[in-house]
Design a protein around this motif. Structure first.
Motif, short mmCIF file in Angstrom:
data_model
loop_
_atom_site.label_atom_id
_atom_site.label_comp_id
_atom_site.label_asym_id
_atom_site.label_seq_id
_atom_site.Cartn_x
_atom_site.Cartn_y
_atom_site.Cartn_z
N LEU A 158 14.88 13.77 9.00
CA LEU A 158 14.55 14.16 7.64
C LEU A 158 13.24 13.50 7.26
O LEU A 158 13.15 12.26 7.20
N VAL A 159 12.22 14.32 7.04
CA VAL A 159 10.93 13.81 6.57
C VAL A 159 11.12 13.47 5.11
O VAL A 159 11.43 14.33 4.30
N GLU A 160 10.97 12.21 4.77
CA GLU A 160 11.24 11.77 3.42
C GLU A 160 9.96 11.70 2.59
O GLU A 160 9.94 12.11 1.45
N ASP A 161 8.90 11.19 3.15
CA ASP A 161 7.68 11.00 2.37
C ASP A 161 6.46 11.28 3.24
O ASP A 161 6.27 10.63 4.26
N LEU A 162 5.65 12.23 2.82
CA LEU A 162 4.33 12.45 3.41
C LEU A 162 3.37 12.49 2.24
O LEU A 162 3.47 13.36 1.37
N VAL A 163 2.48 11.52 2.20
CA VAL A 163 1.52 11.45 1.09
C VAL A 163 0.21 10.87 1.60
O VAL A 163 0.20 9.95 2.41
N VAL A 164 -0.87 11.45 1.11
CA VAL A 164 -2.21 10.94 1.36
C VAL A 164 -2.78 10.55 0.00
O VAL A 164 -2.64 11.28 -0.98
N ALA A 203 0.84 -1.21 0.00
CA ALA A 203 0.00 0.00 0.00
C ALA A 203 0.87 1.25 0.00
O ALA A 203 0.54 2.25 -0.67
N MET A 204 1.98 1.22 0.74
CA MET A 204 2.87 2.39 0.76
C MET A 204 3.54 2.59 -0.60
O MET A 204 3.75 3.73 -1.03
N VAL A 205 3.86 1.50 -1.28
CA VAL A 205 4.43 1.60 -2.64
C VAL A 205 3.43 2.30 -3.56
O VAL A 205 3.81 3.17 -4.36
N GLU A 206 2.17 1.96 -3.45
CA GLU A 206 1.14 2.63 -4.27
C GLU A 206 1.05 4.12 -3.94
O GLU A 206 0.92 4.96 -4.84
N LEU A 207 1.13 4.46 -2.66
CA LEU A 207 1.11 5.88 -2.27
C LEU A 207 2.34 6.61 -2.83
O LEU A 207 2.22 7.74 -3.31
N LEU A 208 3.49 5.98 -2.75
CA LEU A 208 4.70 6.62 -3.27
C LEU A 208 4.61 6.81 -4.78
O LEU A 208 5.12 7.81 -5.32
N PHE A 224 5.41 10.30 -6.37
CA PHE A 224 6.50 10.47 -7.33
C PHE A 224 6.00 10.86 -8.72
O PHE A 224 6.76 11.36 -9.54
N SER A 225 4.73 10.63 -9.00
CA SER A 225 4.19 11.05 -10.29
C SER A 225 4.03 12.57 -10.37
O SER A 225 3.92 13.11 -11.47
N ILE A 226 4.04 13.26 -9.23
CA ILE A 226 3.94 14.73 -9.25
C ILE A 226 5.26 15.40 -8.90
O ILE A 226 5.38 16.62 -9.02
N GLU A 227 6.26 14.64 -8.46
CA GLU A 227 7.56 15.23 -8.12
C GLU A 227 8.46 15.17 -9.35
O GLU A 227 8.55 14.16 -10.03
N GLN A 228 9.16 16.26 -9.59
CA GLN A 228 9.99 16.35 -10.79
C GLN A 228 11.26 15.51 -10.71
O GLN A 228 11.78 15.07 -11.73
N ASP A 229 11.78 15.27 -9.50
CA ASP A 229 13.07 14.61 -9.37
C ASP A 229 13.00 13.09 -9.25
O ASP A 229 14.04 12.43 -9.20
N PHE A 230 11.80 12.52 -9.14
CA PHE A 230 11.69 11.09 -8.88
C PHE A 230 10.73 10.42 -9.83
O PHE A 230 9.81 11.05 -10.36
N VAL A 231 10.93 9.13 -10.04
CA VAL A 231 10.10 8.33 -10.93
C VAL A 231 9.58 7.13 -10.16
O VAL A 231 10.36 6.47 -9.45
N PRO A 232 8.29 6.84 -10.26
CA PRO A 232 7.78 5.64 -9.58
C PRO A 232 8.46 4.38 -10.08
O PRO A 232 8.64 4.19 -11.29
N ASP A 233 8.89 3.54 -9.16
CA ASP A 233 9.50 2.25 -9.46
C ASP A 233 9.17 1.34 -8.29
O ASP A 233 9.82 1.41 -7.24
N ALA A 234 8.16 0.51 -8.44
CA ALA A 234 7.63 -0.30 -7.34
C ALA A 234 8.71 -1.15 -6.67
O ALA A 234 8.74 -1.28 -5.45
N GLU A 235 9.60 -1.72 -7.47
CA GLU A 235 10.65 -2.56 -6.90
C GLU A 235 11.58 -1.73 -6.00
O GLU A 235 11.88 -2.14 -4.87
N LYS A 236 12.03 -0.59 -6.50
CA LYS A 236 12.92 0.27 -5.70
C LYS A 236 12.22 0.79 -4.45
O LYS A 236 12.79 0.78 -3.36
#
Length: 153
Positions: free
Chosen positions: A86-92, A20-25, A29-41
């Motif tokens: 360091l807050v790394e990920d906050l997503v709803v 579930a957290m992978v889906e949230l990420l 990451f689909s709206i962040e310019q510096d990152f790309v969704p990659d479920a395995e990573k």
């Protein structure tokens, strides 16, 4: 999908929450310019965080389903002379935004930071993500003069 009146449980994440957290990420990451969704990573990174002393992952759960998450990693700051976070990920998740879940996750992590003796929390946010920047500002977070730089080998 729940409604605003459905109770939200904020709790520590466990290994079973990783999918579930992978889906949230992926949404984040689909709206962040510096990152790309990659479920395995992302799955690998979350598993490492769950096993890492000094890392904290919390989820927001509604009716048994994870609908939000936040993660913090501990760092040592020479400026502070001790541990900071360091807050790394906050997503709803989509469909649950605007209901106060993000604020509850952030307050929960701020409380955890105080409990564990972190003297500061910091985060990185996309400069053009005005809704996120306004979200943090409304909750008492302030901008710094620091600029993030990145190196990839």
């Amino acid at each position: 999908m729940g409604t605003k009146s459905d109770p939200i449980l904020i709790r520590d994440a466990v290994a079973d929450d990783i999918p579930a957290m992978v889906e949230l990420l992926a949404q984040l990451f689909s709206i962040e310019q510096d990152f790309v969704p990659d479920a395995e990573k992302q799955g690998r990174g979350l598993a490492l965080l769950l096993a890492q002393p000094g890392a904290h992952l919390m989820v927001a759960e509604r009716e048994g389903r994870v609908v939000g998450m936040i993660s913090v990693q501990m760092l040592i700051s020479t400026a502070e002379g001790g541990a900071v976070g360091l807050v790394e990920d906050l997503v709803v998740g989509e469909g649950h935004r605007g209901e106060g879940i993000g604020g509850r996750l952030l307050r929960g992590m701020e409380a955890r930071a105080r409990e564990t003796g972190l003297s500061r929390l910091q985060l990185l946010a996309d400069m053009d993500n005005t809704s996120a920047l306004e979200f943090y500002t409304r909750r008492g977070w302030c901008r710094t003069s620091l600029l993030a730089l990145r190196w990839n080998p």
